[in-house]
Every structure is written in C-alpha cells, then in structure tokens.
Design an enzyme around this catalytic site. Sequence first.
Site, PDB file in Angstrom:
ATOM      1  N   GLU A 235       4.842  -0.946 -23.670  1.00 33.88           N
ATOM      2  CA  GLU A 235       4.798  -0.963 -25.136  1.00 33.88           C
ATOM      3  C   GLU A 235       3.533  -1.645 -25.631  1.00 33.88           C
ATOM      4  OE1 GLU A 235       5.428  -2.541 -29.220  1.00 33.88           O
ATOM      5  OE2 GLU A 235       5.064  -3.690 -27.409  1.00 33.88           O
ATOM      6  N   GLU A 236       3.119  -2.685 -24.926  1.00 33.98           N
ATOM      7  CA  GLU A 236       1.984  -3.490 -25.412  1.00 33.98           C
ATOM      8  C   GLU A 236       0.645  -2.771 -25.261  1.00 33.98           C
ATOM      9  OE1 GLU A 236       2.424  -6.023 -27.103  1.00 33.98           O
ATOM     10  OE2 GLU A 236       4.191  -7.129 -26.457  1.00 33.98           O
TER      11      GLU A 236
ATOM     12  N   HIS B  40      11.160  -3.652 -24.995  1.00 33.05           N
ATOM     13  CA  HIS B  40      10.145  -3.336 -23.990  1.00 33.05           C
ATOM     14  C   HIS B  40      10.166  -4.419 -22.920  1.00 33.05           C
ATOM     15  CE1 HIS B  40       7.192  -6.259 -25.649  1.00 33.05           C
ATOM     16  NE2 HIS B  40       7.563  -5.827 -26.840  1.00 33.05           N
TER      17      HIS B  40
ATOM     18  N   ASP C 129       7.533  -5.102 -20.850  1.00 27.41           N
ATOM     19  CA  ASP C 129       6.215  -5.663 -20.522  1.00 27.41           C
ATOM     20  C   ASP C 129       5.864  -6.817 -21.466  1.00 27.41           C
ATOM     21  OD1 ASP C 129       6.153  -3.665 -22.550  1.00 27.41           O
ATOM     22  OD2 ASP C 129       3.979  -3.511 -22.388  1.00 27.41           O
TER      23      ASP C 129
ATOM     24  N   ASP D  56       9.092 -12.111 -27.087  1.00 28.36           N
ATOM     25  CA  ASP D  56       8.498 -10.750 -27.140  1.00 28.36           C
ATOM     26  C   ASP D  56       8.469 -10.149 -25.739  1.00 28.36           C
ATOM     27  OD1 ASP D  56       7.278  -8.476 -28.050  1.00 28.36           O
ATOM     28  OD2 ASP D  56       5.303  -9.362 -28.252  1.00 28.36           O
TER      29      ASP D  56
ATOM     30  N   HIS E   5       2.487 -13.110 -28.444  1.00 26.91           N
ATOM     31  CA  HIS E   5       1.075 -12.926 -28.057  1.00 26.91           C
ATOM     32  C   HIS E   5       0.290 -14.233 -28.174  1.00 26.91           C
ATOM     33  CE1 HIS E   5       1.208  -8.280 -28.926  1.00 26.91           C
ATOM     34  NE2 HIS E   5       2.354  -8.752 -28.469  1.00 26.91           N
TER      35      HIS E   5
ATOM     36  N   GLU F 216      12.542  -6.442 -31.432  1.00 22.44           N
ATOM     37  CA  GLU F 216      11.264  -7.173 -31.528  1.00 22.44           C
ATOM     38  C   GLU F 216      11.472  -8.420 -32.398  1.00 22.44           C
ATOM     39  OE1 GLU F 216       8.339  -6.649 -30.183  1.00 22.44           O
ATOM     40  OE2 GLU F 216       8.198  -4.510 -29.710  1.00 22.44           O
TER      41      GLU F 216
HETATM   42 ZN   LIG Z   1       6.895  -6.748 -28.616  1.00 25.77          ZN
END
Ligand SMILES: [Zn+2]
Length: 397
Positions: A143-144, A79, A81, A111, A355, A168
Amino acid sequence: MAALPSLISMMSQLIASPSISSSQSNWDQSNKGVIELLESWLSSQGFQCEIMPIPGRPNNVNLIATLGSGDGGLVLSGHTDTVPYDPDRWHSDPFKLEERDNKLYGLGSCDMKGFFAIVIDTVQKMALTNLKQPLIVLATADEETSMAGARALVSNHKIKARYALIGEPTSLTPIHAHKGILMERIRVTGQSGHSSNPALGNNAMEAMHAVMSELMRFRNRLKERYRDASFVVDYPTMNFGCIHGGDSANRICGSCDIDFDLRALPGMSNQSLIEEIAKILPNVEQQTGTQIEIKSLFPDIPSFFTPTESDIIKTCEKLTNNAASSVSFATEGPFFNQLGIETLILGPGSIDQAHQPNEFMALEQIKPMQQVLRGLIERYCVQGTPFNQPKDEEQRV
Ligand SMILES: [Zn+2]
C-alpha cells in the site's frame, strides 16, 4: 476455537516481522511473515484463508480470510507493509513493541499492524457462529508504494461484499472522501551547444519555462472549475516538485525534466486530466521546436468518495460520535469503490504519528475501536441488516 495470544502479544509479533515496502530495492522486503501470522490466527478462529499472489511481486501476497458466506457482509481491511524508518531518530527498537506513557511504540503500531491485532482480538471475543452475511478480513501488500495488492484485487474481482472499513489511522473519525493523486514527469528535449551563440542549439530550459506557464494556466482553470467545500484545500492542486536540466552555465541546456503532482477532487477523472495536459504540449513543441514527452512516475490513485448517506457511514458516525469528514492522504479506498463496495476509512491512532520516528498508538484508542468493530460485525454479519440480500437483488427490485 484455539486460544489466541493476547492483543498486545499479537501486535508485538506483527511489529517484530519486518515488512517494509519501498521503491528503493535496498529497503524493499517481503510481507509474507506478517501474512503467515495473520493466517495462523485467523484460521484458528474458523476463517477460510486464501493467500493471493500479486502479479510482478513474487515476494508479496494478499490474504483474504473469510468467515461465513454470502454476497453481502463486511470487509475489515488493512495493509501489511510499513514505510522505511530512520534508525537514528527512534528512541527504541522500531521492531520491538514498547509501552511508555500509555502509548504503544513500534514501526507499524498505528499504520497499521496494530489494527489487525485489534480486529482479531475483537473477533475472538465475539465467538462468531452462524453469520447471516460473511466477515472478511483482508490484508494487502504494497500500500505504501504502488498499491499493487489493492489493484490486484480489482483486476481479479476478488472481493464481494456490501461494506468495507479500512483501518488506517484517523483518530477514530469516519472518513468518506479523499483526493486522487497523479505524479507525472514532463521531459523537454532541445539541442545543446556552445553558449556563445544561441543559434548553435535549442534551449530546453527556456522551452520548459513555456511548459510551466501553460501548466499554471491549466491549474488556474481547474481551480475555477472545481470546488468541494468538504476539503480543507477545497480545489484541485498541482505542485511542481522538482526540476532538472542542463549541466553548465556555458552550454545551451539540451534537456530538462519537471516532476509534478496533481491532486484531483472526487468526481474528477485522472485519465481525463492526463489527456488534457497532453493536449497542451504539442503547441509548446511547435512554438519552441523542441520535443516534449509526458510520462507517469507512479500508477495513479483515483479519488475516493462514499456518500455520507451510506449506511456504514451513518452507523460509524453513531458509533464514534464523530461526523464523517475528508482527509488529505490517499488510501486503498478508491479500489474498493471500484469493486462496488461502500467503504469508509476509520482506524485507531493518528496520521500525525504515521511515517514518523517513534510511531505509536495510544492505548486509549483500542477500546473505542473494538466497540466500532463489534457494532459493525453485529449489524452487517450477525444480523445481516439492513440488507439481508445481495446488492444486485436489491437493485433489481
Ligand atoms: Zn497506512
């Protein structure tokens, strides 16, 4: 083939192109800058690039970059984003790749912008020509938040391939399963009134108490019915996350909301779970004389499961020396399952750093990841083994 920037330079350019996705509009950004970088690098290596719009998301797109042709082949997916960030808690600029203590710091380093830089660098060094089956690099949007990019791929039946790896951060452990996620809100509407006389209203908070008791009984039934020893928490969970109702101690509560999530095991259907919960509610409505509604807070994510016997799982177990396992976070994997693609999640960096402020990818993860990618591309695209024909053909045989 045109020369590419170094791996580190590609990673730092991707990180310098902000692509935050958020349900809060003040944070939400376009991912087109990242897509343009990927497109320019991949097309310089001979990939056919298609930029795919996403319904309802004019600022966001997917990129499908294909080298070679055929119905088999391998997808390498990530992803584009990132999540939002907390500026006060970063020790360096989140948009400037910084190397300290053998780690690469930056928002999206693990990520998962770093993954794309590793993929493109690997592909360039393999100098791929005459593939027996195609190699597809896929970069998705959102995706997030909503997984809108992956959902659009499913509704357009866009991708055809035999296998997919989603990079991931799993610390290079092959992941073949995760739970699904539902997030729902139940609203009870009663009648407000002066607290001195209960007959002047109908207390929604008290009715919510009955709803919660029913939900907890439902949760216990699920726990008795479903177990999967491959998960650390080996049963489906339901968490009551927040509750809001009423406004004052001297008023009868007129309305009450509860938000909860439900994380189902592979093999359970999100849709049936919502239907089962919806069937419980009319009884409580009747008993309490309230109105009760349920709505989804967020489009559900199905559980993800690829059998451990799948060739891509077996191959990645050998390439990494790690046994396949399950995780507690959700990915785009189930949408690839829906496209009939045998999929695993495996990537560099740790979910522990994703994150988080000061997100990083350890440098030591890069070489082993490149080895995995080389092994997969060699097997599924260069040699086109073990299945050198389309999946449908095999099933008909
Ligand atoms: Zn991710």
